[in-house]
Write a protein that holds these residues in place. Structure first.
Motif, PDB file in Angstrom:
ATOM      1  N   UNK A 108       3.881  -7.194  -0.924  1.00 63.63           N
ATOM      2  CA  UNK A 108       4.647  -8.180  -1.668  1.00 63.63           C
ATOM      3  C   UNK A 108       3.845  -9.040  -2.611  1.00 63.63           C
ATOM      4  N   UNK A 109       2.577  -9.298  -2.288  1.00 63.00           N
ATOM      5  CA  UNK A 109       1.805 -10.263  -3.061  1.00 63.00           C
ATOM      6  C   UNK A 109       0.723  -9.673  -3.947  1.00 63.00           C
ATOM      7  N   UNK A 110       0.247  -8.496  -3.640  1.00 63.31           N
ATOM      8  CA  UNK A 110      -0.850  -7.904  -4.401  1.00 63.31           C
ATOM      9  C   UNK A 110      -0.301  -6.931  -5.435  1.00 63.31           C
ATOM     10  N   UNK A 111      -0.224  -7.382  -6.678  1.00 62.95           N
ATOM     11  CA  UNK A 111       0.405  -6.594  -7.739  1.00 62.95           C
ATOM     12  C   UNK A 111      -0.608  -5.888  -8.633  1.00 62.95           C
ATOM     13  N   UNK A 112      -1.853  -6.350  -8.687  1.00 66.04           N
ATOM     14  CA  UNK A 112      -2.895  -5.714  -9.485  1.00 66.04           C
ATOM     15  C   UNK A 112      -3.841  -5.011  -8.530  1.00 66.04           C
ATOM     16  N   UNK A 113      -3.845  -3.682  -8.632  1.00 66.78           N
ATOM     17  CA  UNK A 113      -4.535  -2.862  -7.638  1.00 66.78           C
ATOM     18  C   UNK A 113      -5.597  -1.991  -8.302  1.00 66.78           C
ATOM     19  N   UNK A 114      -6.827  -2.136  -7.856  1.00 68.24           N
ATOM     20  CA  UNK A 114      -7.904  -1.250  -8.291  1.00 68.24           C
ATOM     21  C   UNK A 114      -7.969  -0.099  -7.290  1.00 68.24           C
ATOM     22  N   UNK A 115      -7.876   1.118  -7.793  1.00 71.32           N
ATOM     23  CA  UNK A 115      -7.902   2.291  -6.926  1.00 71.32           C
ATOM     24  C   UNK A 115      -9.264   2.967  -7.061  1.00 71.32           C
ATOM     25  N   UNK A 116     -10.094   2.793  -6.039  1.00 69.59           N
ATOM     26  CA  UNK A 116     -11.433   3.365  -6.034  1.00 69.59           C
ATOM     27  C   UNK A 116     -11.326   4.842  -5.653  1.00 69.59           C
ATOM     28  N   UNK A 117     -11.819   5.702  -6.559  1.00 69.00           N
ATOM     29  CA  UNK A 117     -11.731   7.142  -6.332  1.00 69.00           C
ATOM     30  C   UNK A 117     -10.520   7.766  -6.997  1.00 69.00           C
ATOM     31  N   UNK A 118      -9.827   7.006  -7.861  1.00 70.41           N
ATOM     32  CA  UNK A 118      -8.646   7.538  -8.536  1.00 70.41           C
ATOM     33  C   UNK A 118      -9.040   8.663  -9.476  1.00 70.41           C
ATOM     34  N   UNK A 119      -8.369   9.797  -9.326  1.00 69.62           N
ATOM     35  CA  UNK A 119      -8.628  10.985 -10.136  1.00 69.62           C
ATOM     36  C   UNK A 119      -7.533  11.145 -11.183  1.00 69.62           C
ATOM     37  N   UNK A 120      -7.893  11.736 -12.319  1.00 68.36           N
ATOM     38  CA  UNK A 120      -6.906  12.049 -13.353  1.00 68.36           C
ATOM     39  C   UNK A 120      -6.218  13.383 -13.079  1.00 68.36           C
ATOM     40  N   UNK A 121      -6.603  14.048 -11.998  1.00 64.06           N
ATOM     41  CA  UNK A 121      -6.025  15.336 -11.613  1.00 64.06           C
ATOM     42  C   UNK A 121      -4.721  15.091 -10.843  1.00 64.06           C
ATOM     43  N   UNK A 122      -3.574  15.519 -11.414  1.00 67.44           N
ATOM     44  CA  UNK A 122      -2.282  15.283 -10.750  1.00 67.44           C
ATOM     45  C   UNK A 122      -2.160  15.936  -9.368  1.00 67.44           C
ATOM     46  N   UNK A 123      -3.037  16.868  -9.045  1.00 65.91           N
ATOM     47  CA  UNK A 123      -3.001  17.514  -7.739  1.00 65.91           C
ATOM     48  C   UNK A 123      -3.707  16.730  -6.637  1.00 65.91           C
ATOM     49  N   UNK A 124      -4.403  15.672  -7.011  1.00 62.68           N
ATOM     50  CA  UNK A 124      -5.147  14.883  -6.020  1.00 62.68           C
ATOM     51  C   UNK A 124      -4.248  13.811  -5.397  1.00 62.68           C
ATOM     52  N   UNK A 125      -4.419  13.536  -4.110  1.00 64.53           N
ATOM     53  CA  UNK A 125      -3.610  12.490  -3.457  1.00 64.53           C
ATOM     54  C   UNK A 125      -3.730  11.124  -4.142  1.00 64.53           C
ATOM     55  N   UNK A 126      -4.919  10.775  -4.615  1.00 64.94           N
ATOM     56  CA  UNK A 126      -5.089   9.469  -5.260  1.00 64.94           C
ATOM     57  C   UNK A 126      -4.186   9.341  -6.487  1.00 64.94           C
ATOM     58  N   UNK A 127      -4.044  10.415  -7.245  1.00 66.11           N
ATOM     59  CA  UNK A 127      -3.186  10.402  -8.427  1.00 66.11           C
ATOM     60  C   UNK A 127      -1.723  10.208  -8.030  1.00 66.11           C
ATOM     61  N   UNK A 128      -1.296  10.929  -7.009  1.00 70.19           N
ATOM     62  CA  UNK A 128       0.090  10.821  -6.556  1.00 70.19           C
ATOM     63  C   UNK A 128       0.437   9.430  -6.064  1.00 70.19           C
ATOM     64  N   UNK A 129      -0.445   8.847  -5.274  1.00 71.48           N
ATOM     65  CA  UNK A 129      -0.195   7.503  -4.745  1.00 71.48           C
ATOM     66  C   UNK A 129      -0.215   6.480  -5.879  1.00 71.48           C
ATOM     67  N   UNK A 130      -1.214   6.557  -6.759  1.00 77.04           N
ATOM     68  CA  UNK A 130      -1.317   5.598  -7.857  1.00 77.04           C
ATOM     69  C   UNK A 130      -0.142   5.735  -8.831  1.00 77.04           C
ATOM     70  N   UNK A 131       0.304   6.953  -9.062  1.00 77.56           N
ATOM     71  CA  UNK A 131       1.461   7.182  -9.921  1.00 77.56           C
ATOM     72  C   UNK A 131       2.699   6.516  -9.318  1.00 77.56           C
ATOM     73  N   UNK A 132       2.861   6.649  -8.018  1.00 73.04           N
ATOM     74  CA  UNK A 132       3.968   5.996  -7.304  1.00 73.04           C
ATOM     75  C   UNK A 132       3.876   4.474  -7.461  1.00 73.04           C
ATOM     76  N   UNK A 133       2.656   3.924  -7.313  1.00 73.24           N
ATOM     77  CA  UNK A 133       2.456   2.483  -7.469  1.00 73.24           C
ATOM     78  C   UNK A 133       2.936   2.027  -8.842  1.00 73.24           C
ATOM     79  N   UNK A 134       2.520   2.753  -9.861  1.00 76.94           N
ATOM     80  CA  UNK A 134       2.899   2.393 -11.233  1.00 76.94           C
ATOM     81  C   UNK A 134       4.422   2.429 -11.408  1.00 76.94           C
ATOM     82  N   UNK A 135       5.070   3.414 -10.832  1.00 79.00           N
ATOM     83  CA  UNK A 135       6.529   3.520 -10.943  1.00 79.00           C
ATOM     84  C   UNK A 135       7.240   2.353 -10.252  1.00 79.00           C
TER      85      UNK A 135
END
Length: 142
Positions: free
Chosen positions: A14-41
């Motif tokens: 509820x309170x943390x709206x700006x999130x730095x994702x350490x290890x975020x990949x630009x590869x859509x097949x990676x879990x980090x991309x999927x989770x971060x994409x969901x966050x953005x949505x």
């Protein structure tokens, strides 16, 4: 607050709206991309922290948390457990409010350091799954 408590999870969501994702990949097949994409949505601001990426989601990626010019509220860690402690220490140093060690990322000593420094801490949980479970209630409470 206790590590992994439902209260801690809801407070972070509820309170943390700006999130730095350490290890975020630009590869859509990676879990980090999927989770971060969901966050953005779901209207979270996502900042990529990965020295191997120049850009993710059309925005600049940073080599470290210290290089990010903006205030970071939460650090989401997609790194091996053996490398998570460094990211946690950086999160403490940059003044983040919370750290979230993704599912399978476990470093008890680093989690304790973060909690002792006053950060909210979640470990070995998936941010996406927790948001899907709690997010609609959290969003309506904001």
């Amino acid at each position: 607050m206790e590590i992994n408590s439902s209260e801690t999870i809801k407070k972070i969501l509820g309170e943390c709206r700006t999130i730095a994702v350490v290890g975020l990949s630009s590869n859509p097949g990676r879990p980090s991309y999927g989770v971060a994409s969901y966050m953005k949505r779901h209207d979270y601001r996502v900042i990529a922290v990965n020295p191997n990426e120049a850009e993710v989601f059309g925005e600049r990626a940073y080599p470290s948390l210290a290089a990010v010019p903006d205030k970071i509220e939460m650090v989401d860690i997609f790194r091996r457990s053996s490398e998570a402690g460094r990211a946690v220490d950086e999160a403490i140093a940059v003044g983040a409010k919370a750290v979230w060690l993704q599912e399978g990322v476990i470093d008890q000593a680093a989690a304790r350091r973060a909690a002792d420094a006053g950060l909210l801490v979640v470990m070995d949980r998936c941010w996406l799954k927790e948001h899907a479970r709690n997010g609609s209630r959290v969003t309506s409470e904001r």
